[in-house]
Design a protein around this motif. Structure first.
Motif, PDB file in Angstrom:
ATOM      1  N   UNK A 295       0.843  -1.189   0.000  1.00 35.68           N
ATOM      2  CA  UNK A 295       0.000   0.000   0.000  1.00 35.68           C
ATOM      3  C   UNK A 295       0.882   1.245   0.000  1.00 35.68           C
ATOM      4  N   UNK A 296       0.450   2.302  -0.699  1.00 31.30           N
ATOM      5  CA  UNK A 296       1.223   3.551  -0.669  1.00 31.30           C
ATOM      6  C   UNK A 296       1.336   4.098   0.751  1.00 31.30           C
ATOM      7  N   UNK A 297       2.447   4.773   1.020  1.00 28.48           N
ATOM      8  CA  UNK A 297       2.671   5.401   2.309  1.00 28.48           C
ATOM      9  C   UNK A 297       2.682   6.920   2.140  1.00 28.48           C
ATOM     10  N   UNK A 298       2.086   7.674   3.075  1.00 27.22           N
ATOM     11  CA  UNK A 298       2.245   9.126   3.051  1.00 27.22           C
ATOM     12  C   UNK A 298       3.720   9.490   3.084  1.00 27.22           C
ATOM     13  N   UNK A 299       4.069  10.599   2.454  1.00 26.48           N
ATOM     14  CA  UNK A 299       5.485  10.918   2.288  1.00 26.48           C
ATOM     15  C   UNK A 299       6.235  11.017   3.619  1.00 26.48           C
ATOM     16  N   UNK A 300       5.609  11.552   4.659  1.00 29.67           N
ATOM     17  CA  UNK A 300       6.297  11.678   5.941  1.00 29.67           C
ATOM     18  C   UNK A 300       6.618  10.311   6.539  1.00 29.67           C
ATOM     19  N   UNK A 301       5.726   9.340   6.326  1.00 27.85           N
ATOM     20  CA  UNK A 301       5.947   8.002   6.860  1.00 27.85           C
ATOM     21  C   UNK A 301       6.935   7.198   6.014  1.00 27.85           C
ATOM     22  N   UNK A 302       7.267   7.702   4.836  1.00 28.42           N
ATOM     23  CA  UNK A 302       8.236   7.027   3.962  1.00 28.42           C
ATOM     24  C   UNK A 302       9.671   7.386   4.315  1.00 28.42           C
ATOM     25  N   UNK A 303       9.857   8.396   5.142  1.00 24.22           N
ATOM     26  CA  UNK A 303      11.207   8.893   5.401  1.00 24.22           C
ATOM     27  C   UNK A 303      12.138   7.852   6.016  1.00 24.22           C
ATOM     28  N   UNK A 304      11.714   7.028   6.994  1.00 24.18           N
ATOM     29  CA  UNK A 304      12.652   6.033   7.539  1.00 24.18           C
ATOM     30  C   UNK A 304      13.176   5.071   6.474  1.00 24.18           C
ATOM     31  N   UNK A 305      12.287   4.593   5.601  1.00 25.96           N
ATOM     32  CA  UNK A 305      12.727   3.700   4.531  1.00 25.96           C
ATOM     33  C   UNK A 305      13.687   4.416   3.595  1.00 25.96           C
ATOM     34  N   UNK A 306      13.363   5.636   3.223  1.00 24.28           N
ATOM     35  CA  UNK A 306      14.214   6.383   2.299  1.00 24.28           C
ATOM     36  C   UNK A 306      15.582   6.664   2.918  1.00 24.28           C
ATOM     37  N   UNK A 307      15.601   6.972   4.202  1.00 25.51           N
ATOM     38  CA  UNK A 307      16.897   7.158   4.876  1.00 25.51           C
ATOM     39  C   UNK A 307      17.733   5.885   4.822  1.00 25.51           C
ATOM     40  N   UNK A 308      17.082   4.745   5.045  1.00 24.63           N
ATOM     41  CA  UNK A 308      17.803   3.469   5.002  1.00 24.63           C
ATOM     42  C   UNK A 308      18.348   3.205   3.604  1.00 24.63           C
ATOM     43  N   UNK A 309      17.558   3.527   2.575  1.00 27.81           N
ATOM     44  CA  UNK A 309      18.028   3.340   1.203  1.00 27.81           C
ATOM     45  C   UNK A 309      19.204   4.272   0.890  1.00 27.81           C
ATOM     46  N   UNK A 310      19.112   5.512   1.339  1.00 29.63           N
ATOM     47  CA  UNK A 310      20.214   6.454   1.126  1.00 29.63           C
ATOM     48  C   UNK A 310      21.486   5.977   1.812  1.00 29.63           C
ATOM     49  N   UNK A 311      21.345   5.418   3.003  1.00 33.23           N
ATOM     50  CA  UNK A 311      22.504   4.895   3.726  1.00 33.23           C
ATOM     51  C   UNK A 311      23.115   3.708   2.981  1.00 33.23           C
ATOM     52  N   UNK A 312      22.254   2.841   2.453  1.00 35.20           N
ATOM     53  CA  UNK A 312      22.754   1.692   1.688  1.00 35.20           C
ATOM     54  C   UNK A 312      23.468   2.153   0.419  1.00 35.20           C
ATOM     55  N   UNK A 313      22.955   3.205  -0.202  1.00 31.51           N
ATOM     56  CA  UNK A 313      23.599   3.746  -1.401  1.00 31.51           C
ATOM     57  C   UNK A 313      24.972   4.325  -1.059  1.00 31.51           C
TER      58      UNK A 313
END
Length: 289
Positions: A198-216
């Protein structure tokens, strides 16, 4: 933060042209089109090819950068695709971005009569696809033999307008594709959660995006690359929702994404119906100009 817009290829060019021209007038840094034979919810609706659409858009505009979001080996071969990209780069006078992704084993594979590839085989095939496309666009002649793709004395004259080649925007979520992004990409692309959640509101997506940025960042470190040389693009409207509800939400989301390290934010051009339903008037309010 650079802002971009994705325009679905679901209208005849007589109607679609105005959107691409308007995207440039509004000051968007880049405009994108999905590269599929058919696509999800619009599988039985009008759907036009990405390369001819970008060629027409290149002829109708003069400044905005234009890209595929994203081309995959599901129905593309590096040799023919590289020739198309070289022509697009010429028509656009060096404004094309080559967006690449592994594909998801859905409609494009079925259209080509292929069984879905297991994840490991899909990843290996994508790695060859990226490597060979890179070689073709960077050299005047290329020969290559891999497990999935081959090329024999392919001439690429006169070559790309952009040197050493057209920039790559590479969609990556897993470790292997992150390594590819660290090695080949000029821009890393994420849509947030992969698969069909299910889509996530942008504010709730931040933890996942931070983890992806760290992996990158880790993938860049492992490759000996300075992470600051790789742009980071987030595509919203699918798995990341709420960005285009208002001018305020767009400004809020853009600031949040920039704060955690993104350099580019892409939204979908609002449609009058599902999917990406919304008002085109919002584009006027968020215009970079």
């Amino acid at each position: 933060m650079r802002h971009g817009v994705l325009i679905l290829p679901d209208r005849r060019w007589s109607q679609a042209r105005a959107k691409w021209v308007r995207a440039e007038e509004l000051g968007f840094a880049h405009a994108w089109v999905y590269d599929h034979l058919m696509w999800r919810w619009l599988r039985d609706k009008p759907w036009f090819g990405a390369v001819p659409t970008l060629a027409a858009a290149a002829a109708a505009t003069s400044k905005i950068r234009l890209g595929t979001m994203v081309a995959s080996p599901a129905f593309r071969h590096p040799v023919t695709f590289a020739k198309d990209l070289m022509a697009l780069d010429d028509i656009s006078d060096g404004r094309v971005i080559c967006g690449l992704g592994a594909g998801n084993g859905a409609y494009d594979d079925l259209a080509m009569g292929a069984d879905p590839f297991p994840p490991a085989a899909r990843a290996a095939r994508f790695a060859e696809f990226v490597e060979l496309t890179d070689r073709l666009l960077s050299a005047t002649e290329t020969s290559y033999r891999g497990a999935h793709f081959s090329a024999h004395e392919v001439s690429m004259h006169p070559g790309c307008v952009q040197r050493p080649r057209i920039p790559f925007a590479l969609a990556a979520a897993g470790q292997r594709s992150m390594r590819l992004a660290a090695k080949y990409a000029d821009i890393w692309v994420t849509t947030g959660t992969v698969g069909k959640p299910e889509p996530r509101p942008y504010a709730l997506s931040l933890p996942l995006l931070r983890a992806q940025l760290s992996a990158l960042d880790q993938a860049c470190a492992d490759a000996g690359r300075d992470p600051s040389t790789l742009r980071r693009l987030v595509l919203t409207g699918g798995m990341i929702s709420g960005v285009l509800e208002s001018a305020g939400s767009f400004a809020d989301a853009s600031g949040m994404f920039e704060d955690i390290g993104f350099t580019d934010l892409v939204i979908h051009w609002p449609r009058s119906e599902f999917p990406y339903q919304g008002s085109e008037k919002i584009l006027e309010r968020i215009s970079p100009h």
